[in-house]
Design an enzyme around this catalytic site. Structure first.
Site, PDB file in Angstrom:
ATOM      1  CB  CYS A 115      -1.882  -2.536   5.925  1.00 46.62           C
ATOM      2  SG  CYS A 115      -3.419  -2.062   5.873  1.00 46.62           S
ATOM      3  CE  LYS A 164      -3.583  -4.477   1.438  1.00 47.37           C
ATOM      4  NZ  LYS A 164      -4.240  -3.519   2.459  1.00 47.37           N
ATOM      5  CG  ASP A 184      -1.784  -1.160   1.272  1.00 49.66           C
ATOM      6  OD1 ASP A 184      -1.950  -1.882   0.300  1.00 49.66           O
ATOM      7  OD2 ASP A 184      -2.446  -1.362   2.287  1.00 49.66           O
TER       8      ASP A 184
END
Length: 185
Positions: free
Chosen positions: A114, A81, A20
Site C-alpha cells: 500500500c 478502501k 492502514d
C-alpha cells in the site's frame, strides 16, 4: 517553482497520510508497538505544526479499526478502501486535492504494497512524497527494505519522524519546538 524531494519541507504545503495502521494488520508487524509509537509521534508533531492528517483503513470490517492510540487522534473519518493504492479511491483523491498541499508525508503499512503503490501513484500525479522510514513496516522486514529502495528510486524522499518534524519546524525556539522536542525524546 516545483519542489524536489530534497527541498525544505514547508508547513503550508505539507500534509500527513497514515495508511492502514489497523488492529489485525498491526498484530503481524515486527515491532508493532514501536511502529505505532513512531506514527503517534508523527501525528502529534503534525498537529502541533497545524498540518492536516488523513487516515486510511483497508477493509475495516475485516481488518478492524485504526489502532489505539492513533484512533484517538483521528479528526476526520478515515478513508475506507479495498484497493492497495489509496489513489484508486475517489474519496482519497478528493480529500488530498481539497487540502491543496503538494507535499505528502506517508506512514503506515505495508511498505511494499500500500505505501509503495500509493507513493508511486502520488508521484505520478505530481505530488512530492516523503516516506517516514521509522513509521512504515511490512510483515517481512526485507520487503520493507526493498520498498524503501524502490520508493527512493521512484523519487520519494526517505526520512525519519524526527527529520521530518525538525525540517518543518526550522528553528530551535518557541513553544512548538519545546513540545516537538518532548515528542522525539
Amino acid at each position: 517553482m516545483t519542489s524536489t524531494r530534497h527541498d525544505r519541507l514547508i508547513v503550508a504545503e505539507t500534509a500527513v497520510v497514515v495508511v492502514d495502521m489497523q488492529e489485525r494488520l498491526m498484530a503481524v508487524m515486527p515491532e508493532s508497538a514501536r511502529l505505532a509509537d513512531r506514527a503517534r509521534r508523527l501525528v502529534d508533531g503534525a498537529r502541533l505544526l497545524g498540518l492536516p492528517v488523513v487516515f486510511t483503513e483497508q477493509a475495516p470490517a475485516k481488518l478492524g479499526p485504526t489502532v489505539s492510540p492513533l484512533r484517538e487522534r483521528i479528526e476526520r473519518p478515515p478513508v475506507e478502501k479495498v484497493s492497495f493504492s489509496c489513489c484508486d479511491v475517489a474519496p482519497f483523491r478528493e480529500m488530498i486535492r481539497s487540502l491543496g498541499r503538494p507535499t505528502l508525508i506517508l506512514a503506515g503499512i505495508e511498505a511494499h504494497v500500500c505505501i509503495w503503490q500509493t507513493a508511486r501513484d502520488l508521484l505520478q500525479e505530481g505530488y512530492r512524497v516523503e516516506v517516514v522510514a521509522d513509521a512504515v513496516a511490512s510483515r517481512d522486514p526485507s520487503h520493507r527494505d526493498l520498498a524503501l529502495v524502490r520508493l527512493r528510486d521512484a523519487g520519494a524522499g526517505i526520512a525519519c519522524v524526527e527529520m521530518v518534524l525538525f525540517d518543518l519546524l526550522r528553528a530551535a525556539e518557541g513553544t512548538v519546538f519545546r513540545e516537538i522536542s518532548k515528542l522525539v525524546r
